[in-house]
Design an enzyme around this catalytic site. Sequence first.
Site, PDB file in Angstrom:
ATOM      1  N   CYS A 184      65.865  42.282  44.212  1.00  0.00           N
ATOM      2  CA  CYS A 184      67.270  42.232  43.786  1.00  0.00           C
ATOM      3  C   CYS A 184      68.072  43.431  44.282  1.00  0.00           C
ATOM      4  CB  CYS A 184      67.354  42.102  42.268  1.00  0.00           C
ATOM      5  SG  CYS A 184      66.601  43.482  41.343  1.00  0.00           S
TER       6      CYS A 184
ATOM      7  N   HIS B 126      67.484  43.988  36.400  1.00  0.00           N
ATOM      8  CA  HIS B 126      67.913  43.081  37.465  1.00  0.00           C
ATOM      9  C   HIS B 126      69.346  43.392  37.857  1.00  0.00           C
ATOM     10  CE1 HIS B 126      67.724  39.540  39.921  1.00  0.00           C
ATOM     11  NE2 HIS B 126      68.659  38.872  39.243  1.00  0.00           N
TER      12      HIS B 126
ATOM     13  N   GLU C 263      71.673  36.198  43.911  1.00  0.00           N
ATOM     14  CA  GLU C 263      70.575  37.038  43.435  1.00  0.00           C
ATOM     15  C   GLU C 263      69.290  36.743  44.193  1.00  0.00           C
ATOM     16  OE1 GLU C 263      69.296  36.204  39.452  1.00  0.00           O
ATOM     17  OE2 GLU C 263      69.441  34.034  39.686  1.00  0.00           O
TER      18      GLU C 263
END
Length: 500
Positions: free
Chosen positions: A412, A461, A473
């Site tokens: 990420c 994240h 993402e």
Amino acid sequence: MRRSTTGGVQRRGVQLLLGLSLVAAIVTATPNLASAVPPPPPNPSDSDLAAAGAAVDSQSGRVGQLIDLVASANQQLAALDDQVAIRREEVNKALVDLQNARDAADVAAALVSAAQQALADAGTMIASAQQKFDQFAVDDYVKGTGSASITSLLGAQGPQDVLDRAQILKLLASKQNSVLDNLQRARTDQANKDSTARASKQQADQAAADADAKKAEAQNAIDAAVSAQQEQAAQKASIEADRNTAQAELDQARSSAAGLEGQRDQYNHWDQQRQAEQAAIAAAQQAAKEAAAAAATRVAAETAANQLASSLAADERSHTDLDSSPTTTTTKPSTAKPSTAKPSTTKPSTTGKVDTSLTGSAAIELVVDRGMSQLGVQYSWGGGNANGPTKGIRDGGVADSYGDYNKVGFDCSGLMMYAFGGLGIKLAHYTGYQYTAGTQIPSAQMKRGDMIFYGPNASQHVALYLGDGKMLEAPQSGDVVKVSPVRYSGMTPYVVRMID
């Protein structure tokens, strides 16, 4: 360690081709389009349908008979209900007539009793008057005809008796004929009252007889209604049984006739739903492919952005290197496990060269294009930098089970490094540091191009907000870079805005 700019450019070209080749594998880039169609229902063959149609044709006559039988049964039940209702009302009429007859008998009996009492009273009065008349007549005869001397009053029993005797003597003296007439009329009136009493008695007897007759009629009506109800109950049970049997046969015939057609309709509906679902998925996949290809084309044309990104990657020490001593240039990141030592709390530099030729929305679209150009690139824990996807690293657990250490891709934070690298914005390969790299804006005010973070202190994240509730993402091992709906659960209070 520092990397050569030439090697970085070559790797960028290879990685761009790799990203484009992986676009064809984009399936999860369009969440909410995973197949929701249930398993297929039974699909009868054409021969099954033809056989069912033939059976329907052969039973059409029987179906008509069953319909007629059901209608006839319902009519008979309605007629029986009407007959019983009439019987019940006849009972009510007979009972009312009986009560009326009894009332008439009671009135007649009262009249008889009154007439008999009047007749008895009249007889008593006549007898008393006759006795007095006879006595005074005798006295008058003894004492002389027409005599009204004081001697006639000597035997009086009191003042009233004296007055009565005086009155009688006066009557005898002056109106003897009139008195006799009145006595005769009294006797006549007595006779008339006697006749009335006898008539009243006859009427009373007749009323009583009528009441007895009405009672018998009422009882007969009740017996007839009970009998009709019992008969109707038996007939109704028989007809209802026939009707229920006919209805069951009719339902079975209709079910048999329509069953396979219904199954075919259900299958056709399912197949249409399946085709629509597949078409939607294919359209989404095609749109994702086109978006990724268009973004990749625009990214490839951005020479200045690519040079900035390559420069950042070349100047950047690999975050996976544990040895601080200089090393030779390599295109593969270290496969050593990351250090377990506590990281420094000093925030690293997050800004480098900036492409001042792009600002505002143009700069935001460059960031989005660079990120979208990597749609479909596989997830690789620890992978990616400003120059593109790289091999991942070992984690001794989940990532290793997916072979991330041997995959070329992004995690990420590595995806964010690549997206913003084209503007010369240098980001650390750690979500916690990226959370403090720009201006923190309340999450409710997020705009296209902002970074969205998850977990305590942005420790879990990061994703790139695209607008319209969507985000880009690299989610987790086994997945790919994709577009997802924004998840609000676990989101940090702020998003980070790198471009004003």
